[in-house]
Design an enzyme around this catalytic site. Structure first.
Site, PDB file in Angstrom:
ATOM      1  N   SER A 145      49.894  50.815  64.378  1.00 29.78           N
ATOM      2  CA  SER A 145      49.409  51.425  65.602  1.00 29.78           C
ATOM      3  C   SER A 145      50.636  51.922  65.964  1.00 29.78           C
ATOM      4  O   SER A 145      51.970  51.757  65.718  1.00 29.78           O
ATOM      5  CB  SER A 145      49.549  50.121  66.567  1.00 29.78           C
ATOM      6  OG  SER A 145      49.354  50.511  68.084  1.00 29.78           O
ATOM      7  N   TYR A 158      51.201  41.764  70.257  1.00 24.23           N
ATOM      8  CA  TYR A 158      50.602  42.867  69.427  1.00 24.23           C
ATOM      9  C   TYR A 158      51.480  43.912  68.917  1.00 24.23           C
ATOM     10  O   TYR A 158      51.493  44.087  67.428  1.00 24.23           O
ATOM     11  CB  TYR A 158      49.637  43.663  70.251  1.00 24.23           C
ATOM     12  CG  TYR A 158      48.658  44.669  69.973  1.00 24.23           C
ATOM     13  CD1 TYR A 158      47.509  44.389  69.078  1.00 24.23           C
ATOM     14  CD2 TYR A 158      48.902  46.220  69.914  1.00 24.23           C
ATOM     15  CE1 TYR A 158      46.729  45.398  68.468  1.00 24.23           C
ATOM     16  CE2 TYR A 158      48.451  46.800  69.261  1.00 24.23           C
ATOM     17  CZ  TYR A 158      47.220  46.650  68.696  1.00 24.23           C
ATOM     18  OH  TYR A 158      46.433  47.662  67.841  1.00 24.23           O
TER      19      TYR A 158
HETATM   20  P1  NAD Z   1      37.397  47.117  67.415  1.00 20.45           P
HETATM   21  O1  NAD Z   1      37.515  46.029  68.233  1.00 20.45           O
HETATM   22  O2  NAD Z   1      36.071  48.272  67.693  1.00 20.45           O
HETATM   23  O3  NAD Z   1      37.205  46.742  65.858  1.00 20.45           O
HETATM   24  C1  NAD Z   1      38.008  45.891  65.486  1.00 20.45           C
HETATM   25  C2  NAD Z   1      37.044  44.979  64.408  1.00 20.45           C
HETATM   26  O4  NAD Z   1      37.829  44.063  63.588  1.00 20.45           O
HETATM   27  C3  NAD Z   1      35.732  44.489  65.196  1.00 20.45           C
HETATM   28  O5  NAD Z   1      34.611  44.949  64.270  1.00 20.45           O
HETATM   29  C4  NAD Z   1      35.869  42.949  64.833  1.00 20.45           C
HETATM   30  O6  NAD Z   1      34.898  42.148  64.505  1.00 20.45           O
HETATM   31  C5  NAD Z   1      36.874  42.937  63.416  1.00 20.45           C
HETATM   32  N1  NAD Z   1      37.528  41.667  63.551  1.00 20.45           N
HETATM   33  C6  NAD Z   1      38.104  40.866  64.365  1.00 20.45           C
HETATM   34  N2  NAD Z   1      38.827  39.980  64.006  1.00 20.45           N
HETATM   35  C7  NAD Z   1      38.339  39.821  62.820  1.00 20.45           C
HETATM   36  C8  NAD Z   1      38.720  38.708  61.559  1.00 20.45           C
HETATM   37  N3  NAD Z   1      39.527  37.641  61.847  1.00 20.45           N
HETATM   38  N4  NAD Z   1      38.186  38.945  60.491  1.00 20.45           N
HETATM   39  C9  NAD Z   1      37.588  40.192  60.249  1.00 20.45           C
HETATM   40  N5  NAD Z   1      37.344  41.043  61.094  1.00 20.45           N
HETATM   41  C10 NAD Z   1      37.740  40.947  62.447  1.00 20.45           C
HETATM   42  O7  NAD Z   1      38.527  47.830  67.259  1.00 20.45           O
HETATM   43  P2  NAD Z   1      39.239  49.184  66.942  1.00 20.45           P
HETATM   44  O8  NAD Z   1      39.856  50.054  68.118  1.00 20.45           O
HETATM   45  O9  NAD Z   1      38.362  49.887  66.079  1.00 20.45           O
HETATM   46  O10 NAD Z   1      40.709  48.411  66.098  1.00 20.45           O
HETATM   47  C11 NAD Z   1      40.441  48.760  64.722  1.00 20.45           C
HETATM   48  C12 NAD Z   1      42.131  48.561  64.040  1.00 20.45           C
HETATM   49  O11 NAD Z   1      42.671  49.551  65.028  1.00 20.45           O
HETATM   50  C13 NAD Z   1      42.872  47.161  64.906  1.00 20.45           C
HETATM   51  O12 NAD Z   1      43.776  47.020  63.993  1.00 20.45           O
HETATM   52  C14 NAD Z   1      43.564  47.728  66.054  1.00 20.45           C
HETATM   53  O13 NAD Z   1      44.704  46.866  66.247  1.00 20.45           O
HETATM   54  C15 NAD Z   1      44.057  49.126  65.714  1.00 20.45           C
HETATM   55  N6  NAD Z   1      44.188  50.049  66.675  1.00 20.45           N
HETATM   56  C16 NAD Z   1      43.373  50.524  67.754  1.00 20.45           C
HETATM   57  C17 NAD Z   1      43.911  51.147  68.687  1.00 20.45           C
HETATM   58  C18 NAD Z   1      42.864  51.486  69.621  1.00 20.45           C
HETATM   59  O14 NAD Z   1      43.295  52.323  70.832  1.00 20.45           O
HETATM   60  N7  NAD Z   1      41.445  51.710  69.450  1.00 20.45           N
HETATM   61  C19 NAD Z   1      44.966  51.758  68.835  1.00 20.45           C
HETATM   62  C20 NAD Z   1      46.059  51.267  67.827  1.00 20.45           C
HETATM   63  C21 NAD Z   1      45.625  50.579  66.719  1.00 20.45           C
END
Ligand code: NAD
Length: 254
Positions: A145, A158
């Site tokens: 991130s 985080y």
């Molecule tokens: P999201 O919540 O839509 O998707 C995350 C997925 O991870 C979900 O489907 C959830 O069920 C799954 N998950 C959670 N815990 C788990 C576990 N223990 N085992 C297996 N699966 C698990 O979120 P997103 O925004 O698509 O996030 C995806 C990645 O991107 C994450 O690592 C997040 O930290 C990172 N991220 C997101 C953003 C943002 O703004 N959306 C920014 C920077 C980084």
């Protein structure tokens, strides 16, 4: 140069939703066989259905990335389904804090570190031996991130977890460079997913703030992260390893 892939099979964690779902769809659209994995079975099966409806080949394997035996079974299941593992996108992650560092709890710390750090470590721990056993080139992308590159106020745990993802990524990249396994991280800024909506949508002012923190004046789209992940896995990135690619609308350039 078009994006070409020397491998055939990709594994995506956190693929029931958001960035993971879009990336699984993008791999499938390039003709790769995709293992879709998540703790959310309904969402994961939904991703598989979307891929099959578009003419692609995907299989769902449920896995909690914090559990060693489940991650081991995920990699074994991938090989059982498709015979090999060429690309892995270790993307499952959580963001549950809402306050400043001194307001956090031990339970929050353990939960965030468990999914975001231990989960990525466990995934690579089982993916790398499979790639080594195949003897061909492999590529891994971990989701960090922009919070892995700098401060994230009110998300200190985080931020620590995403800095750790970058440490794991760089170390693995150097350890396995001569074995033809490339390991990179993608560093999104704010992307329009459920995670973003949970954090910002309750307060429209926060949504405006989120858009304004990116010089391009908007938050990102899941497809824009998927594109970066596919590039890092593709042959076009053959000389790129240990890199943390900010996909952030210019946010870290300020
Ligand atoms: P999201 O919540 O839509 O998707 C995350 C997925 O991870 C979900 O489907 C959830 O069920 C799954 N998950 C959670 N815990 C788990 C576990 N223990 N085992 C297996 N699966 C698990 O979120 P997103 O925004 O698509 O996030 C995806 C990645 O991107 C994450 O690592 C997040 O930290 C990172 N991220 C997101 C953003 C943002 O703004 N959306 C920014 C920077 C980084």
């Amino acid at each position: 140069m078009s994006m070409t892939f020397s491998g055939q099979v990709a594994l995506v964690t956190g693929a029931a939703n958001g960035i993971g779902r879009a990336t699984a769809q993008a791999f499938a659209a390039e003709g790769l066989k995709v293992v879709v994995s998540d703790v959310d079975a309904a969402g994961g099966e939904g991703t598989v259905q979307l891929i099959r409806d578009a003419g692609g080949d995907a299989t769902f394997i449920r896995c909690n990335v914090t559990v060693d035996a489940e991650v081991k079974a995920l990699v074994e299941g991938t090989v059982a389904a498709y015979g090999r593992l060429d690309y892995a996108f270790n993307n499952a992650g959580i963001e549950i804090e809402k306050g400043k560092l001194a307001e956090g709890s031990e339970a929050e710390f353990d939960a965030i570190m468990g999914v975001n750090v231990k989960g990525v470590w466990l995934c690579m721990k089982y993916q790398i031996p499979q790639m080594l056993a195949q003897g061909s080139a492999g590529a891994i992308v971990n989701t960090a991130s922009v919070a892995g590159l700098g401060a994230a106020p009110k998300m200190s745990i985080y931020a620590a977890s995403k800095h750790a993802v970058i440490g794991l990524t760089k170390s693995a990249a150097v350890e396995y460079a001569k074995k033809k396994i490339r390991v990179n991280a993608v560093c999104p800024a704010v992307i329009d997913t459920d995670m973003f909506r949970r954090a910002y949508e309750a307060d429209p002012k926060k949504g405006e703030f989120a858009a304004a923190m990116h010089p391009v004046g908007r938050i990102g789209k899941v497809e824009e992260i998927a594109g970066a992940v596919l590039y890092l896995c593709s042959d076009a990135a053959g000389f790129t390893t240990g890199h943390s690619l900010a996909v952030d609308g210019g946010a870290t350039a300020i």
